[in-house]
Write a protein that holds these residues in place. Sequence first.
Motif, PDB file in Angstrom:
ATOM      1  N   HIS A  80     119.390 -18.010  26.473  1.00 43.05           N
ATOM      2  CA  HIS A  80     119.191 -16.550  26.450  1.00 43.05           C
ATOM      3  C   HIS A  80     117.943 -16.238  27.267  1.00 43.05           C
ATOM      4  CE1 HIS A  80     118.663 -12.436  25.263  1.00 43.05           C
ATOM      5  NE2 HIS A  80     117.419 -12.715  24.926  1.00 43.05           N
ATOM      6  N   PRO A  81     118.028 -15.320  28.224  1.00 42.26           N
ATOM      7  CA  PRO A  81     119.254 -14.794  28.800  1.00 42.26           C
ATOM      8  C   PRO A  81     119.930 -15.853  29.678  1.00 42.26           C
ATOM      9  CG  PRO A  81     117.340 -13.929  29.984  1.00 42.26           C
ATOM     10  CD  PRO A  81     116.827 -14.811  28.868  1.00 42.26           C
ATOM     11  N   PRO A  82     121.096 -15.709  30.108  1.00 42.21           N
ATOM     12  CA  PRO A  82     121.925 -14.509  30.181  1.00 42.21           C
ATOM     13  C   PRO A  82     122.799 -14.274  28.953  1.00 42.21           C
ATOM     14  CG  PRO A  82     123.038 -16.259  31.345  1.00 42.21           C
ATOM     15  CD  PRO A  82     121.732 -16.832  30.827  1.00 42.21           C
ATOM     16  N   ASN A  83     122.883 -15.262  28.048  1.00 46.18           N
ATOM     17  CA  ASN A  83     123.742 -15.116  26.876  1.00 46.18           C
ATOM     18  C   ASN A  83     123.026 -14.323  25.786  1.00 46.18           C
ATOM     19  OD1 ASN A  83     125.978 -16.885  27.828  1.00 46.18           O
ATOM     20  ND2 ASN A  83     124.329 -18.380  27.869  1.00 46.18           N
ATOM     21  N   PRO A  84     123.785 -13.737  24.866  1.00 46.07           N
ATOM     22  CA  PRO A  84     123.152 -12.986  23.777  1.00 46.07           C
ATOM     23  C   PRO A  84     122.198 -13.879  22.970  1.00 46.07           C
ATOM     24  CG  PRO A  84     125.524 -12.569  23.849  1.00 46.07           C
ATOM     25  CD  PRO A  84     125.261 -13.689  24.808  1.00 46.07           C
ATOM     26  N   ALA A  85     121.092 -13.299  22.521  1.00 47.53           N
ATOM     27  CA  ALA A  85     120.079 -14.056  21.780  1.00 47.53           C
ATOM     28  C   ALA A  85     120.650 -14.668  20.504  1.00 47.53           C
ATOM     29  CB  ALA A  85     118.893 -13.149  21.455  1.00 47.53           C
ATOM     30  N   TRP A  86     121.499 -13.922  19.794  1.00 45.89           N
ATOM     31  CA  TRP A  86     122.056 -14.448  18.551  1.00 45.89           C
ATOM     32  C   TRP A  86     122.911 -15.675  18.811  1.00 45.89           C
ATOM     33  CZ3 TRP A  86     127.204 -15.077  17.721  1.00 45.89           C
ATOM     34  CH2 TRP A  86     128.095 -14.350  18.517  1.00 45.89           C
ATOM     35  N   LEU A  87     123.577 -15.721  19.973  1.00 41.04           N
ATOM     36  CA  LEU A  87     124.422 -16.861  20.313  1.00 41.04           C
ATOM     37  C   LEU A  87     123.562 -18.095  20.588  1.00 41.04           C
ATOM     38  CD1 LEU A  87     127.531 -17.295  20.809  1.00 41.04           C
ATOM     39  CD2 LEU A  87     126.983 -17.129  23.224  1.00 41.04           C
ATOM     40  N   ALA A  88     122.478 -17.909  21.322  1.00 37.69           N
ATOM     41  CA  ALA A  88     121.561 -19.017  21.578  1.00 37.69           C
ATOM     42  C   ALA A  88     120.977 -19.541  20.270  1.00 37.69           C
ATOM     43  CB  ALA A  88     120.459 -18.579  22.534  1.00 37.69           C
ATOM     44  N   GLY A  89     120.708 -18.658  19.330  1.00 39.45           N
ATOM     45  CA  GLY A  89     120.199 -19.082  18.030  1.00 39.45           C
ATOM     46  C   GLY A  89     121.223 -19.832  17.203  1.00 39.45           C
ATOM     47  N   ARG A  90     122.475 -19.449  17.318  1.00 40.82           N
ATOM     48  CA  ARG A  90     123.552 -20.103  16.559  1.00 40.82           C
ATOM     49  C   ARG A  90     123.847 -21.496  17.092  1.00 40.82           C
ATOM     50  NH1 ARG A  90     129.416 -17.393  15.098  1.00 40.82           N
ATOM     51  NH2 ARG A  90     130.450 -19.314  14.413  1.00 40.82           N
TER      52      ARG A  90
END
Length: 181
Positions: A80-90
């Motif tokens: 993150h970025p470019p991916n959503p922050a919540w996705l990087a956290g998951r």
Amino acid sequence: MPSYRIRTATPDDLDAARSVMLDTVYRDFGTGYVPRWHADIVDPAAAYLDHGRHTLLVAVDEGDGAVVATAALDSRGPAHPPNPAWLAGRYPSGETAQLRRVYVRPAHRRNGLARRLVGALLDFAAADGGYRAVYLHTDPGVPGAEPFWRSLGKVVCDEREAPGGGNGVVHFEVPMPLGGP
């Protein structure tokens, strides 16, 4: 029907594997080589061969010995970025096996190669013992990519549904094989 052997890539395979990958990003993605997205294609040894928790597989046509498909796995979660922050956290790096570069030359598609390669990557991830999830993202504009991944995993984020469409990619989690963590 052609016969194929799936195996871990060796240094001698890297030029042929790179050719499969570059042909795919130019032909199927239409982006060509983009350094921030494709650095592993230029140096697959550093990305996949020089790290014990990463791997690069190749499918070899037993008829002529040509590398006709690739598939890779590394321990980097989505950035993150470019991916959503919540996705990087998951899907944090180190705990996430990310599937990459599952590419098959057009003349060798529809022979089950991608499915066999992914199965071998999932076995690799399970054998590692340190991965808690298997993640990947795909460009739904590539013919056949989205239905293929939907047949193997579950969608965790479809950016086309986000305001403004995000990056337009679809993110998946694929189950670990039985016996995995």
